[in-house]
Design a protein around this motif. Structure first.
Motif, PDB file in Angstrom:
ATOM      1  N   THR A  68       0.801  -1.217   0.000  1.00  0.00           N
ATOM      2  CA  THR A  68       0.000   0.000   0.000  1.00  0.00           C
ATOM      3  C   THR A  68       0.837   1.272   0.000  1.00  0.00           C
ATOM      4  N   ASP A  69       2.167   1.140   0.010  1.00  0.00           N
ATOM      5  CA  ASP A  69       3.024   2.326  -0.024  1.00  0.00           C
ATOM      6  C   ASP A  69       4.230   2.069  -0.928  1.00  0.00           C
ATOM      7  N   PRO A  70       3.991   1.850  -2.237  1.00  0.00           N
ATOM      8  CA  PRO A  70       5.098   1.519  -3.136  1.00  0.00           C
ATOM      9  C   PRO A  70       6.131   2.630  -3.284  1.00  0.00           C
ATOM     10  N   SER A  71       5.803   3.848  -2.876  1.00  0.00           N
ATOM     11  CA  SER A  71       6.769   4.943  -2.975  1.00  0.00           C
ATOM     12  C   SER A  71       7.768   4.939  -1.817  1.00  0.00           C
ATOM     13  N   TRP A  72       7.571   4.069  -0.826  1.00  0.00           N
ATOM     14  CA  TRP A  72       8.479   4.015   0.325  1.00  0.00           C
ATOM     15  C   TRP A  72       9.889   3.704  -0.156  1.00  0.00           C
ATOM     16  N   GLY A  73      10.852   4.513   0.242  1.00  0.00           N
ATOM     17  CA  GLY A  73      12.222   4.372  -0.241  1.00  0.00           C
ATOM     18  C   GLY A  73      13.127   3.534   0.631  1.00  0.00           C
ATOM     19  N   GLY A  74      12.617   3.035   1.742  1.00  0.00           N
ATOM     20  CA  GLY A  74      13.448   2.241   2.641  1.00  0.00           C
ATOM     21  C   GLY A  74      13.482   0.784   2.246  1.00  0.00           C
ATOM     22  N   PRO A  75      14.110  -0.040   3.070  1.00  0.00           N
ATOM     23  CA  PRO A  75      14.230  -1.466   2.771  1.00  0.00           C
ATOM     24  C   PRO A  75      12.862  -2.128   2.641  1.00  0.00           C
ATOM     25  N   ALA A  76      12.789  -3.083   1.712  1.00  0.00           N
ATOM     26  CA  ALA A  76      11.542  -3.810   1.478  1.00  0.00           C
ATOM     27  C   ALA A  76      11.863  -5.262   1.172  1.00  0.00           C
ATOM     28  N   PHE A  77      10.885  -6.110   1.389  1.00  0.00           N
ATOM     29  CA  PHE A  77      11.032  -7.519   1.036  1.00  0.00           C
ATOM     30  C   PHE A  77       9.675  -8.054   0.604  1.00  0.00           C
ATOM     31  N   ALA A  78       9.713  -9.105  -0.234  1.00  0.00           N
ATOM     32  CA  ALA A  78       8.482  -9.650  -0.796  1.00  0.00           C
ATOM     33  C   ALA A  78       7.946 -10.828  -0.008  1.00  0.00           C
ATOM     34  N   THR A  79       8.800 -11.525   0.703  1.00  0.00           N
ATOM     35  CA  THR A  79       8.394 -12.735   1.409  1.00  0.00           C
ATOM     36  C   THR A  79       8.765 -12.618   2.881  1.00  0.00           C
ATOM     37  N   LEU A  80       7.789 -12.738   3.747  1.00  0.00           N
ATOM     38  CA  LEU A  80       8.029 -12.618   5.183  1.00  0.00           C
ATOM     39  C   LEU A  80       9.114 -13.576   5.651  1.00  0.00           C
ATOM     40  N   GLY A  81       9.231 -14.705   4.995  1.00  0.00           N
ATOM     41  CA  GLY A  81      10.256 -15.670   5.353  1.00  0.00           C
ATOM     42  C   GLY A  81      11.674 -15.142   5.218  1.00  0.00           C
ATOM     43  N   ASP A  82      11.853 -14.055   4.459  1.00  0.00           N
ATOM     44  CA  ASP A  82      13.180 -13.450   4.306  1.00  0.00           C
ATOM     45  C   ASP A  82      13.598 -12.626   5.521  1.00  0.00           C
ATOM     46  N   LEU A  83      12.662 -12.242   6.352  1.00  0.00           N
ATOM     47  CA  LEU A  83      12.950 -11.313   7.441  1.00  0.00           C
ATOM     48  C   LEU A  83      13.979 -11.825   8.454  1.00  0.00           C
ATOM     49  N   PRO A  84      13.880 -13.037   8.984  1.00  0.00           N
ATOM     50  CA  PRO A  84      14.886 -13.446   9.979  1.00  0.00           C
ATOM     51  C   PRO A  84      16.324 -13.326   9.465  1.00  0.00           C
ATOM     52  N   ALA A  85      16.585 -13.743   8.241  1.00  0.00           N
ATOM     53  CA  ALA A  85      17.938 -13.641   7.683  1.00  0.00           C
ATOM     54  C   ALA A  85      18.330 -12.178   7.477  1.00  0.00           C
ATOM     55  N   MET A  86      17.379 -11.345   7.043  1.00  0.00           N
ATOM     56  CA  MET A  86      17.667  -9.920   6.851  1.00  0.00           C
ATOM     57  C   MET A  86      18.107  -9.271   8.154  1.00  0.00           C
ATOM     58  N   LEU A  87      17.502  -9.663   9.247  1.00  0.00           N
ATOM     59  CA  LEU A  87      17.827  -9.050  10.529  1.00  0.00           C
ATOM     60  C   LEU A  87      19.177  -9.508  11.072  1.00  0.00           C
ATOM     61  N   ARG A  88      19.714 -10.566  10.505  1.00  0.00           N
ATOM     62  CA  ARG A  88      21.045 -11.026  10.905  1.00  0.00           C
ATOM     63  C   ARG A  88      22.148 -10.294  10.157  1.00  0.00           C
ATOM     64  N   GLU A  89      21.786  -9.498   9.166  1.00  0.00           N
ATOM     65  CA  GLU A  89      22.747  -8.778   8.319  1.00  0.00           C
ATOM     66  C   GLU A  89      22.639  -7.275   8.560  1.00  0.00           C
ATOM     67  N   PRO A  90      23.768  -6.548   8.347  1.00  0.00           N
ATOM     68  CA  PRO A  90      23.681  -5.073   8.410  1.00  0.00           C
ATOM     69  C   PRO A  90      22.718  -4.580   7.333  1.00  0.00           C
ATOM     70  N   PHE A  91      22.009  -3.525   7.621  1.00  0.00           N
ATOM     71  CA  PHE A  91      21.068  -2.982   6.662  1.00  0.00           C
ATOM     72  C   PHE A  91      21.037  -1.481   6.781  1.00  0.00           C
TER      73      PHE A  91
END
Length: 147
Positions: A109-132
């Motif tokens: 609902t906010d495609p103009s958001w310029g920050g980090p995004a992901f398509a699959t919730l399953g990606d979140l745990p690994a994303m949080l283990r990495e610098p962002f």
């Protein structure tokens, strides 16, 4: 709605908790949703649940994000907010200092958001283990790791 949560979503929440992340829910929900929350399979996976109908606040009011952080026992800068962007929630969370991720899995609902995004919730745990990169309220990006 709360009774039909996918196993994949529950697995992600369990993985986040296993990684040591306390979880809070902030929802602009009706009282019907809030009343059914305790029976939901989600309820046992969240440390804090804040429903707008119960607290008289709604996203993107800064006070609702502060309340969630307070109930988790941390400052806003220690929190990560994940949302699809409804109700201006991403900008609201960023404005109070939360690290913000936009998910597009169910709604975008906010495609103009310029920050980090992901398509699959399953990606979140690994994303949080990495610098962002964090989306600052001003729109500037800075390297930062909070998890």
């Amino acid at each position: 709605m709360l009774g039909s949560v996918s196993t994949a979503t529950l697995d992600v929440l369990d993985a986040l908790r296993d990684d040591g992340h306390p979880l809070a829910l902030i929802s602009n929900a009706t009282s019907d949703t809030a009343e059914t929350w305790p029976q939901s399979p989600l309820a046992q996976r969240f440390d804090v649940a804040i429903f707008s109908c119960d607290v008289g606040l709604a996203k993107p009011d800064p006070a609702i994000y502060h309340l969630a952080a307070e109930r988790l026992g941390v400052g806003p800068a220690e929190c990560i907010f994940v949302g699809d962007g409804a109700d201006g929630e991403l900008a609201g969370a960023a404005a109070v200092g939360l690290t913000v991720f936009r998910t597009t899995q169910h709604n975008d609902t906010d495609p103009s958001w310029g920050g980090p995004a992901f398509a699959t919730l399953g990606d979140l745990p690994a994303m949080l283990r990495e610098p962002f990169k964090v989306m600052e309220p001003s729109g500037a990006h800075t390297g930062h790791k909070t998890a």
